[in-house]
Design a protein around this motif. Structure first.
Motif, PDB file in Angstrom:
ATOM      1  N   LEU A  20       0.835  -1.202   0.000  1.00  0.00           N
ATOM      2  CA  LEU A  20       0.000   0.000   0.000  1.00  0.00           C
ATOM      3  C   LEU A  20       0.871   1.253   0.000  1.00  0.00           C
ATOM      4  CD1 LEU A  20      -2.919   0.951  -0.068  1.00  0.00           C
ATOM      5  CD2 LEU A  20      -2.948   0.843   2.441  1.00  0.00           C
ATOM      6  N   ALA A  21       2.002   1.200   0.679  1.00  0.00           N
ATOM      7  CA  ALA A  21       2.942   2.333   0.641  1.00  0.00           C
ATOM      8  C   ALA A  21       3.391   2.583  -0.794  1.00  0.00           C
ATOM      9  CB  ALA A  21       4.151   2.058   1.535  1.00  0.00           C
ATOM     10  N   ALA A  22       3.715   1.524  -1.517  1.00  0.00           N
ATOM     11  CA  ALA A  22       4.155   1.667  -2.912  1.00  0.00           C
ATOM     12  C   ALA A  22       3.056   2.291  -3.772  1.00  0.00           C
ATOM     13  CB  ALA A  22       4.572   0.308  -3.478  1.00  0.00           C
ATOM     14  N   VAL A  23       1.817   1.880  -3.550  1.00  0.00           N
ATOM     15  CA  VAL A  23       0.694   2.445  -4.303  1.00  0.00           C
ATOM     16  C   VAL A  23       0.640   3.956  -4.108  1.00  0.00           C
ATOM     17  CG1 VAL A  23      -1.841   2.584  -4.376  1.00  0.00           C
ATOM     18  CG2 VAL A  23      -0.708   0.349  -4.328  1.00  0.00           C
ATOM     19  N   LEU A  73       7.498   3.634   6.500  1.00  0.00           N
ATOM     20  CA  LEU A  73       8.192   3.633   7.789  1.00  0.00           C
ATOM     21  C   LEU A  73       7.474   2.788   8.845  1.00  0.00           C
ATOM     22  CD1 LEU A  73       9.053   7.434   7.975  1.00  0.00           C
ATOM     23  CD2 LEU A  73      10.637   5.548   7.484  1.00  0.00           C
ATOM     24  N   GLY A  74       6.222   2.464   8.592  1.00  0.00           N
ATOM     25  CA  GLY A  74       5.448   1.736   9.593  1.00  0.00           C
ATOM     26  C   GLY A  74       5.140   2.600  10.794  1.00  0.00           C
ATOM     27  N   LEU A  75       4.811   3.850  10.547  1.00  0.00           N
ATOM     28  CA  LEU A  75       4.543   4.814  11.610  1.00  0.00           C
ATOM     29  C   LEU A  75       3.069   5.193  11.604  1.00  0.00           C
ATOM     30  CD1 LEU A  75       5.778   6.565  13.838  1.00  0.00           C
ATOM     31  CD2 LEU A  75       6.268   8.285  12.101  1.00  0.00           C
ATOM     32  N   LEU A  76       2.416   5.049  12.753  1.00  0.00           N
ATOM     33  CA  LEU A  76       0.976   5.337  12.885  1.00  0.00           C
ATOM     34  C   LEU A  76       0.175   4.517  11.876  1.00  0.00           C
ATOM     35  CD1 LEU A  76       1.211   9.223  13.263  1.00  0.00           C
ATOM     36  CD2 LEU A  76       1.002   7.526  15.105  1.00  0.00           C
ATOM     37  N   ARG A 143      -5.394  -5.153  11.727  1.00  0.00           N
ATOM     38  CA  ARG A 143      -4.164  -5.746  12.257  1.00  0.00           C
ATOM     39  C   ARG A 143      -2.954  -4.926  11.804  1.00  0.00           C
ATOM     40  NH1 ARG A 143      -0.213  -9.084  12.696  1.00  0.00           N
ATOM     41  NH2 ARG A 143      -0.232 -10.655  14.313  1.00  0.00           N
ATOM     42  N   PRO A 144      -2.683  -3.826  12.502  1.00  0.00           N
ATOM     43  CA  PRO A 144      -1.593  -2.947  12.088  1.00  0.00           C
ATOM     44  C   PRO A 144      -0.192  -3.443  12.464  1.00  0.00           C
ATOM     45  CG  PRO A 144      -2.655  -2.060  14.031  1.00  0.00           C
ATOM     46  CD  PRO A 144      -3.459  -3.266  13.611  1.00  0.00           C
ATOM     47  N   ALA A 145      -0.104  -4.509  13.259  1.00  0.00           N
ATOM     48  CA  ALA A 145       1.208  -5.019  13.673  1.00  0.00           C
ATOM     49  C   ALA A 145       1.953  -5.594  12.469  1.00  0.00           C
ATOM     50  CB  ALA A 145       1.044  -6.093  14.744  1.00  0.00           C
ATOM     51  N   THR A 146       3.117  -5.029  12.189  1.00  0.00           N
ATOM     52  CA  THR A 146       3.932  -5.486  11.069  1.00  0.00           C
ATOM     53  C   THR A 146       5.392  -5.471  11.491  1.00  0.00           C
ATOM     54  OG1 THR A 146       4.146  -3.249  10.168  1.00  0.00           O
ATOM     55  CG2 THR A 146       2.302  -4.565   9.343  1.00  0.00           C
ATOM     56  N   ASP A 151       6.392   1.735  14.404  1.00  0.00           N
ATOM     57  CA  ASP A 151       5.372   1.480  15.425  1.00  0.00           C
ATOM     58  C   ASP A 151       5.877   0.444  16.420  1.00  0.00           C
ATOM     59  OD1 ASP A 151       3.494   3.237  14.349  1.00  0.00           O
ATOM     60  OD2 ASP A 151       2.408   1.664  13.274  1.00  0.00           O
ATOM     61  N   ARG A 152       6.429  -0.615  15.920  1.00  0.00           N
ATOM     62  CA  ARG A 152       6.910  -1.708  16.762  1.00  0.00           C
ATOM     63  C   ARG A 152       8.091  -1.234  17.608  1.00  0.00           C
ATOM     64  NH1 ARG A 152       7.223  -7.974  15.604  1.00  0.00           N
ATOM     65  NH2 ARG A 152       5.123  -7.438  15.018  1.00  0.00           N
TER      66      ARG A 152
END
Length: 168
Positions: A20-23, A73-76, A143-146, A151-152
């Protein structure tokens, strides 16, 4: 049938997040690199007053780039996914209303856009593609955990699974 392990779901979530980031990044770069065409694409939908055309044509690629960067970045992740889902619903509604009104436009989703000749629209494909992207956003809302995500890291690393003895 057993459920997938949390680590498998984390990997799937990571692929979904990066996809989705790439999109968003590809779409934002395509739009920002040709702002004049983006303006024409926004105008072709015939839904915004003239006073809003320029702000939307300018702001949309910036929003898409921001969404893409945050997801990369996996942020928020959950909140960015909510905004992504809402934006995708707006895009789906925009294409659907264009189709229903008989407009002949290219959506401009990945650059280009604007008026096209009759018979050269691709509304069903554009809607189906955006519904697919919406599914990705919904996965990340639920399920936002990646992995490989700020975030992690901000949470202090991977969550520790409780053992049976610790629950007792």
């Amino acid at each position: 049938m057993s459920r997938p392990s949390p680590s498998v779901l984390d990997i799937v979530g990571t692929l979904v997040r990066l996809g989705l980031a790439a999109v968003w990044l590809v779409s934002g770069v395509a739009k920002i690199s040709d702002s004049g065409q983006t303006y024409l694409a926004v105008k072709a939908y015939e839904v915004l007053p003239d006073a809003l055309l320029h702000p939307v044509a300018t702001g949309l690629p910036l929003l898409e780039l921001a969404l893409g960067a945050f997801l990369l970045l996996g942020l928020l992740t959950r909140w960015v996914s909510v905004v992504s889902a809402l934006l995708l619903l707006v895009f789906i509604a925009g294409v659907a209303q264009s189709w229903a009104r008989g407009l002949t436009i290219d959506c401009g989703c990945f650059g280009g856009g604007g008026q096209v000749e009759a018979g050269h629209t691709r509304y069903p494909e554009e809607i189906a593609r955006d519904v697919g992207f919406l599914v990705l956003a919904c996965w990340l809302i639920v399920r936002p955990a990646t992995r490989i995500a700020l975030d992690r890291w901000l949470r202090g690393g991977a969550p520790r699974a409780e053992t049976e003895k610790e629950r007792i």
